[in-house]
Scaffold this motif. Structure first.
Motif, PDB file in Angstrom:
ATOM      1  N   VAL A 165       6.593   2.733  -0.578  1.00 27.23           N
ATOM      2  CA  VAL A 165       6.040   2.607   0.820  1.00 27.23           C
ATOM      3  C   VAL A 165       4.699   2.505   0.781  1.00 27.23           C
ATOM      4  O   VAL A 165       4.303   3.548   0.460  1.00 27.23           O
ATOM      5  N   PRO A 166       3.857   1.566   1.205  1.00 32.65           N
ATOM      6  CA  PRO A 166       2.515   1.760   1.235  1.00 32.65           C
ATOM      7  C   PRO A 166       2.057   3.112   1.985  1.00 32.65           C
ATOM      8  O   PRO A 166       2.753   3.218   3.079  1.00 32.65           O
ATOM      9  N   ASP A 175       3.396 -11.501   0.013  1.00 30.56           N
ATOM     10  CA  ASP A 175       2.550 -10.334   0.074  1.00 30.56           C
ATOM     11  C   ASP A 175       2.915  -9.248  -0.604  1.00 30.56           C
ATOM     12  O   ASP A 175       2.660  -7.988  -0.652  1.00 30.56           O
ATOM     13  N   GLY A 176       4.032  -9.546  -1.556  1.00 31.28           N
ATOM     14  CA  GLY A 176       4.455  -8.609  -2.675  1.00 31.28           C
ATOM     15  C   GLY A 176       5.431  -7.403  -1.863  1.00 31.28           C
ATOM     16  O   GLY A 176       5.416  -6.114  -2.101  1.00 31.28           O
ATOM     17  N   GLU A 177       6.214  -7.910  -1.000  1.00 27.16           N
ATOM     18  CA  GLU A 177       6.849  -6.790   0.016  1.00 27.16           C
ATOM     19  C   GLU A 177       8.115  -7.161   0.013  1.00 27.16           C
ATOM     20  O   GLU A 177       8.465  -8.394   0.151  1.00 27.16           O
ATOM     21  N   ILE A 178       9.067  -6.240   0.299  1.00 26.54           N
ATOM     22  CA  ILE A 178      10.364  -6.403   0.689  1.00 26.54           C
ATOM     23  C   ILE A 178      10.628  -5.484   1.780  1.00 26.54           C
ATOM     24  O   ILE A 178      10.431  -4.217   1.708  1.00 26.54           O
ATOM     25  N   ALA A 179      11.205  -6.138   2.949  1.00 25.69           N
ATOM     26  CA  ALA A 179      11.475  -5.290   4.173  1.00 25.69           C
ATOM     27  C   ALA A 179      13.216  -5.268   4.162  1.00 25.69           C
ATOM     28  O   ALA A 179      13.721  -6.195   4.312  1.00 25.69           O
ATOM     29  N   GLY A 208       7.892  -4.556  -8.559  1.00 24.61           N
ATOM     30  CA  GLY A 208       6.456  -4.352  -8.198  1.00 24.61           C
ATOM     31  C   GLY A 208       6.005  -4.808  -6.903  1.00 24.61           C
ATOM     32  O   GLY A 208       5.084  -4.844  -6.271  1.00 24.61           O
ATOM     33  N   LEU A 209       7.307  -4.505  -5.688  1.00 23.63           N
ATOM     34  CA  LEU A 209       7.237  -4.716  -4.524  1.00 23.63           C
ATOM     35  C   LEU A 209       7.055  -3.502  -3.643  1.00 23.63           C
ATOM     36  O   LEU A 209       7.776  -2.444  -4.079  1.00 23.63           O
ATOM     37  N   ALA A 210       6.216  -3.721  -2.705  1.00 25.64           N
ATOM     38  CA  ALA A 210       6.240  -2.639  -1.668  1.00 25.64           C
ATOM     39  C   ALA A 210       7.450  -2.589  -0.863  1.00 25.64           C
ATOM     40  O   ALA A 210       7.709  -3.850  -0.379  1.00 25.64           O
ATOM     41  N   VAL A 211       8.006  -1.568  -0.295  1.00 27.86           N
ATOM     42  CA  VAL A 211       8.929  -1.423   0.290  1.00 27.86           C
ATOM     43  C   VAL A 211       8.818  -1.011   1.884  1.00 27.86           C
ATOM     44  O   VAL A 211       8.029  -0.019   1.935  1.00 27.86           O
ATOM     45  N   ARG A 269       3.390   4.880   5.810  1.00 24.17           N
ATOM     46  CA  ARG A 269       4.138   5.947   5.839  1.00 24.17           C
ATOM     47  C   ARG A 269       4.546   6.720   7.035  1.00 24.17           C
ATOM     48  O   ARG A 269       5.492   7.087   7.358  1.00 24.17           O
ATOM     49  N   VAL A 270       3.333   6.832   7.771  1.00 17.20           N
ATOM     50  CA  VAL A 270       3.318   7.559   9.068  1.00 17.20           C
ATOM     51  C   VAL A 270       4.132   6.638  10.027  1.00 17.20           C
ATOM     52  O   VAL A 270       5.215   7.128  10.841  1.00 17.20           O
TER      53      VAL A 270
END
Length: 106
Positions: free
Chosen positions: A96-97, A37-41, A72-75, A101-102
């Protein structure tokens, strides 16, 4: 004291070391990585009280977020510390995508 931040993928966390030799684990930021997913949580950040007040949490947060940017990861800042650090450093908000953000109050 020198501080050093490194990714420890085996433990799914970034670690900050400090101390006289710069080799003592001072804290970490745990994450869940979804390459697909290209994300890091970021889920939890902790600094040993022995190292409190030295700014190591900020050094850790910045290094972890810079690494996410480089990859290039979304946070996804579920961790309150990482989320708060982003609030104080709005130049990192774009990690953050926008549609989330909200949710993260950013």
């Amino acid at each position: 004291m020198a501080a050093h931040v490194a990714d420890n993928p085996a433990k799914s966390r970034f670690e900050v070391t400090s101390g006289d030799q710069g080799t003592e684990l001072a804290g970490f930021a745990e994450y869940f990585l979804s390459e697909a997913d290209g994300e890091i949580a970021f889920i939890h950040t902790e600094i040993d009280p022995k190292f409190g007040g030295q700014g190591l949490g900020g050094i850790l947060a910045q290094a972890a977020l810079d690494a996410a940017r480089e990859r290039g990861l979304a946070v996804l800042p579920y961790c309150p510390f990482i989320r708060g650090w982003i609030r104080k450093h709005p130049e990192y908000t774009n990690l953050v995508p926008e549609n989330l953000r909200v949710k993260f109050e950013l």
